[in-house]
Motif scaffolding. Structure first.
Motif, PDB file in Angstrom:
ATOM      1  N   GLN A  52       0.807  -1.302   0.117  1.00 66.25           N
ATOM      2  CA  GLN A  52       0.128  -0.115  -0.022  1.00 66.25           C
ATOM      3  C   GLN A  52       0.869   1.340   0.233  1.00 66.25           C
ATOM      4  O   GLN A  52       0.587   2.227  -0.585  1.00 66.25           O
ATOM      5  CB  GLN A  52      -1.076   0.037   1.159  1.00 66.25           C
ATOM      6  CG  GLN A  52      -2.065  -1.075   1.094  1.00 66.25           C
ATOM      7  CD  GLN A  52      -2.975  -1.105  -0.254  1.00 66.25           C
ATOM      8  OE1 GLN A  52      -3.109   0.160  -0.481  1.00 66.25           O
ATOM      9  NE2 GLN A  52      -3.017  -2.156  -1.037  1.00 66.25           N
ATOM     10  N   LEU A  53       2.014   1.161   0.876  1.00 62.86           N
ATOM     11  CA  LEU A  53       2.995   2.257   0.798  1.00 62.86           C
ATOM     12  C   LEU A  53       3.405   2.597  -0.861  1.00 62.86           C
ATOM     13  O   LEU A  53       3.607   3.588  -1.097  1.00 62.86           O
ATOM     14  CB  LEU A  53       4.095   2.135   1.630  1.00 62.86           C
ATOM     15  CG  LEU A  53       3.977   2.674   3.230  1.00 62.86           C
ATOM     16  CD1 LEU A  53       5.219   2.206   3.820  1.00 62.86           C
ATOM     17  CD2 LEU A  53       3.808   3.939   2.894  1.00 62.86           C
ATOM     18  N   LEU A  54       3.752   1.600  -1.426  1.00 66.55           N
ATOM     19  CA  LEU A  54       4.374   1.579  -2.829  1.00 66.55           C
ATOM     20  C   LEU A  54       3.372   2.266  -3.593  1.00 66.55           C
ATOM     21  O   LEU A  54       3.642   2.989  -4.402  1.00 66.55           O
ATOM     22  CB  LEU A  54       4.659   0.175  -3.257  1.00 66.55           C
ATOM     23  CG  LEU A  54       6.114  -0.279  -2.622  1.00 66.55           C
ATOM     24  CD1 LEU A  54       6.329  -1.774  -3.355  1.00 66.55           C
ATOM     25  CD2 LEU A  54       7.107   0.524  -3.106  1.00 66.55           C
ATOM     26  N   LEU A  55       2.137   1.828  -3.500  1.00 68.39           N
ATOM     27  CA  LEU A  55       0.932   2.259  -4.342  1.00 68.39           C
ATOM     28  C   LEU A  55       0.655   3.994  -4.119  1.00 68.39           C
ATOM     29  O   LEU A  55       0.329   4.528  -4.902  1.00 68.39           O
ATOM     30  CB  LEU A  55      -0.209   1.575  -4.336  1.00 68.39           C
ATOM     31  CG  LEU A  55       0.041   0.181  -4.590  1.00 68.39           C
ATOM     32  CD1 LEU A  55      -1.296  -0.441  -4.310  1.00 68.39           C
ATOM     33  CD2 LEU A  55       0.300   0.058  -6.035  1.00 68.39           C
ATOM     34  N   ALA A  56       0.922   4.269  -2.845  1.00 67.76           N
ATOM     35  CA  ALA A  56       0.511   5.719  -2.660  1.00 67.76           C
ATOM     36  C   ALA A  56       1.796   6.954  -3.093  1.00 67.76           C
ATOM     37  O   ALA A  56       1.410   7.710  -3.023  1.00 67.76           O
ATOM     38  CB  ALA A  56       0.760   5.848  -0.924  1.00 67.76           C
ATOM     39  N   TYR A  57       2.906   6.482  -3.646  1.00 71.30           N
ATOM     40  CA  TYR A  57       3.902   7.386  -4.144  1.00 71.30           C
ATOM     41  C   TYR A  57       4.127   7.211  -5.407  1.00 71.30           C
ATOM     42  O   TYR A  57       4.058   5.927  -6.084  1.00 71.30           O
ATOM     43  CB  TYR A  57       5.084   6.926  -3.080  1.00 71.30           C
ATOM     44  CG  TYR A  57       4.945   7.426  -1.845  1.00 71.30           C
ATOM     45  CD1 TYR A  57       5.136   8.805  -1.293  1.00 71.30           C
ATOM     46  CD2 TYR A  57       4.310   6.597  -0.725  1.00 71.30           C
ATOM     47  CE1 TYR A  57       4.738   9.173  -0.129  1.00 71.30           C
ATOM     48  CE2 TYR A  57       3.990   6.809   0.585  1.00 71.30           C
ATOM     49  CZ  TYR A  57       4.251   8.120   0.866  1.00 71.30           C
ATOM     50  OH  TYR A  57       4.075   8.686   2.297  1.00 71.30           O
ATOM     51  N   ASP A  58       4.665   8.193  -5.997  1.00 73.48           N
ATOM     52  CA  ASP A  58       5.156   8.423  -7.623  1.00 73.48           C
ATOM     53  C   ASP A  58       6.371   7.740  -7.678  1.00 73.48           C
ATOM     54  O   ASP A  58       6.764   7.288  -8.664  1.00 73.48           O
ATOM     55  CB  ASP A  58       5.092   9.794  -7.933  1.00 73.48           C
ATOM     56  CG  ASP A  58       3.553  10.538  -7.621  1.00 73.48           C
ATOM     57  OD1 ASP A  58       2.718   9.982  -8.244  1.00 73.48           O
ATOM     58  OD2 ASP A  58       3.825  11.641  -7.004  1.00 73.48           O
ATOM     59  N   ARG A  59       7.380   7.938  -6.741  1.00 68.69           N
ATOM     60  CA  ARG A  59       8.775   7.512  -6.872  1.00 68.69           C
ATOM     61  C   ARG A  59       9.008   6.885  -5.502  1.00 68.69           C
ATOM     62  O   ARG A  59       8.852   7.511  -4.480  1.00 68.69           O
ATOM     63  CB  ARG A  59       9.660   8.646  -7.260  1.00 68.69           C
ATOM     64  CG  ARG A  59      11.179   8.537  -7.151  1.00 68.69           C
ATOM     65  CD  ARG A  59      12.051   9.790  -7.644  1.00 68.69           C
ATOM     66  NE  ARG A  59      11.759   9.862  -9.042  1.00 68.69           N
ATOM     67  CZ  ARG A  59      12.139  11.117  -9.661  1.00 68.69           C
ATOM     68  NH1 ARG A  59      12.930  12.209  -9.085  1.00 68.69           N
ATOM     69  NH2 ARG A  59      11.670  11.520 -10.701  1.00 68.69           N
ATOM     70  N   VAL A  60      10.081   6.024  -5.785  1.00 69.88           N
ATOM     71  CA  VAL A  60      10.378   5.266  -4.464  1.00 69.88           C
ATOM     72  C   VAL A  60      11.981   4.988  -4.687  1.00 69.88           C
ATOM     73  O   VAL A  60      12.666   4.663  -5.690  1.00 69.88           O
ATOM     74  CB  VAL A  60       9.835   3.687  -4.509  1.00 69.88           C
ATOM     75  CG1 VAL A  60      10.667   2.688  -3.389  1.00 69.88           C
ATOM     76  CG2 VAL A  60       8.432   3.475  -4.575  1.00 69.88           C
ATOM     77  N   VAL A  61      12.519   5.597  -3.390  1.00 71.86           N
ATOM     78  CA  VAL A  61      13.924   5.649  -3.404  1.00 71.86           C
ATOM     79  C   VAL A  61      14.427   4.579  -2.261  1.00 71.86           C
ATOM     80  O   VAL A  61      14.127   4.538  -1.270  1.00 71.86           O
ATOM     81  CB  VAL A  61      14.561   7.039  -2.944  1.00 71.86           C
ATOM     82  CG1 VAL A  61      16.213   7.189  -2.686  1.00 71.86           C
ATOM     83  CG2 VAL A  61      14.242   8.013  -3.866  1.00 71.86           C
ATOM     84  N   PHE A  62      15.550   3.713  -2.716  1.00 71.54           N
ATOM     85  CA  PHE A  62      15.885   2.765  -1.857  1.00 71.54           C
ATOM     86  C   PHE A  62      17.426   3.199  -1.578  1.00 71.54           C
ATOM     87  O   PHE A  62      18.330   3.467  -2.002  1.00 71.54           O
ATOM     88  CB  PHE A  62      16.122   1.496  -2.456  1.00 71.54           C
ATOM     89  CG  PHE A  62      14.847   0.901  -2.992  1.00 71.54           C
ATOM     90  CD1 PHE A  62      13.851   0.349  -2.391  1.00 71.54           C
ATOM     91  CD2 PHE A  62      14.818   0.668  -4.626  1.00 71.54           C
ATOM     92  CE1 PHE A  62      13.111  -0.241  -2.855  1.00 71.54           C
ATOM     93  CE2 PHE A  62      13.761   0.012  -5.075  1.00 71.54           C
ATOM     94  CZ  PHE A  62      12.704  -0.294  -4.247  1.00 71.54           C
ATOM     95  N   GLN A  63      17.494   3.767  -0.047  1.00 72.34           N
ATOM     96  CA  GLN A  63      18.419   4.447   0.653  1.00 72.34           C
ATOM     97  C   GLN A  63      19.197   3.282   1.521  1.00 72.34           C
ATOM     98  O   GLN A  63      18.821   2.762   2.410  1.00 72.34           O
ATOM     99  CB  GLN A  63      18.023   5.664   1.280  1.00 72.34           C
ATOM    100  CG  GLN A  63      19.371   6.243   2.006  1.00 72.34           C
ATOM    101  CD  GLN A  63      18.838   7.674   2.790  1.00 72.34           C
ATOM    102  OE1 GLN A  63      17.951   8.207   2.426  1.00 72.34           O
ATOM    103  NE2 GLN A  63      19.606   7.638   4.088  1.00 72.34           N
ATOM    104  N   PHE A  64      20.427   3.093   1.065  1.00 76.45           N
ATOM    105  CA  PHE A  64      21.353   2.041   2.067  1.00 76.45           C
ATOM    106  C   PHE A  64      22.751   2.239   1.969  1.00 76.45           C
ATOM    107  O   PHE A  64      23.115   2.707   0.916  1.00 76.45           O
ATOM    108  CB  PHE A  64      20.763   0.774   1.702  1.00 76.45           C
ATOM    109  CG  PHE A  64      21.049   0.608   0.177  1.00 76.45           C
ATOM    110  CD1 PHE A  64      22.330  -0.328  -0.206  1.00 76.45           C
ATOM    111  CD2 PHE A  64      20.104   0.925  -0.841  1.00 76.45           C
ATOM    112  CE1 PHE A  64      22.341  -0.593  -1.528  1.00 76.45           C
ATOM    113  CE2 PHE A  64      20.319   0.395  -2.123  1.00 76.45           C
ATOM    114  CZ  PHE A  64      21.600  -0.504  -2.416  1.00 76.45           C
ATOM    115  N   PRO A  65      23.423   1.687   2.636  1.00 77.85           N
ATOM    116  CA  PRO A  65      25.084   1.551   2.643  1.00 77.85           C
ATOM    117  C   PRO A  65      25.127   0.348   1.904  1.00 77.85           C
ATOM    118  O   PRO A  65      24.321  -0.808   2.010  1.00 77.85           O
ATOM    119  CB  PRO A  65      25.592   1.448   3.907  1.00 77.85           C
ATOM    120  CG  PRO A  65      24.194   0.768   4.687  1.00 77.85           C
ATOM    121  CD  PRO A  65      22.972   1.344   4.167  1.00 77.85           C
ATOM    122  N   LEU A  66      26.090   0.497   1.080  1.00 80.67           N
ATOM    123  CA  LEU A  66      26.664  -0.825   0.298  1.00 80.67           C
ATOM    124  C   LEU A  66      27.152  -1.851   1.156  1.00 80.67           C
ATOM    125  O   LEU A  66      28.198  -1.694   1.818  1.00 80.67           O
ATOM    126  CB  LEU A  66      27.559  -0.634  -0.603  1.00 80.67           C
ATOM    127  CG  LEU A  66      27.693  -1.496  -2.063  1.00 80.67           C
ATOM    128  CD1 LEU A  66      26.486  -1.668  -2.630  1.00 80.67           C
ATOM    129  CD2 LEU A  66      28.624  -1.005  -3.052  1.00 80.67           C
TER     130      LEU A  66
END
Length: 179
Positions: A52-66
């Motif tokens: 549901q969160l994914l559906l609510a947004y236009d853009r998704v950013v995956f922020q993480f350390p490698l």
């Protein structure tokens, strides 16, 4: 544009780079910061909530350390659990079609170390191919990554500047990012 930032740093409070990026996001109303390790300390991901969160947004950013040339383990589990057959891909799996995705990555290594012939032998773009392939599989649009290199050796001022550049990057129009 409404942006969902899915953060996957297992120790965000101890991070200099990811914490600087997260702190800068706090002042932007249309950006929602979603910390997976805080939300799911038991690793029991609420799949329906995440979808549901994914559906609510236009853009998704995956922020993480490698982590060892990949994502932290909870983000990998998130991909496995949330991007389900029949919902994100496969027959009837069109829920994320056309949605924009990008990675925001921090590294301990320098940019010079992440190139062909460098200490790590591969570029960040090459190491992020599994995420790009995943986005392609779910019929999303993969946008160029934001990368913050050599975070442990950077000054607080530098990290604050880069955090501003990060927000500018993730808010930028897709066409401008791709050219």
């Amino acid at each position: 544009m409404h942006i969902l930032v899915i953060n996957a740093h297992p120790h965000l409070q101890d991070s200099r780079g990811n914490r600087a990026l997260a702190h800068e996001l706090e002042t932007y109303e249309l950006i929602h910061f979603h910390n997976l390790y805080e939300q799911y300390p038991d690793w029991n991901i609420d799949v329906e909530k995440e979808q549901q969160l994914l559906l609510a947004y236009d853009r998704v950013v995956f922020q993480f350390p490698l982590f060892w040339y990949s994502t932290p383990p909870l983000l990998k589990k998130w991909f496995d659990d949330v991007l389900t057959f029949g919902w994100a891909y496969g027959p009837g799996g069109t829920q994320l079609q056309g949605k924009e995705f990008l990675a925001a990555v921090t590294t301990a290594g320098t940019e010079k170390q992440y190139r062909s012939g460098g200490q790590n032998a591969f570029t960040i773009s090459e190491l992020l191919r599994p995420i790009q392939a995943t986005v392609t599989k779910i019929n999303g649009t993969y946008l160029p990554a934001f990368v913050l290199y050599h975070v442990q050796e950077r000054t607080d001022e530098y990290l604050a500047e880069q955090a501003k550049a990060y927000v500018e990057h993730i808010r930028q129009d897709a066409a401008a990012l791709m050219y």
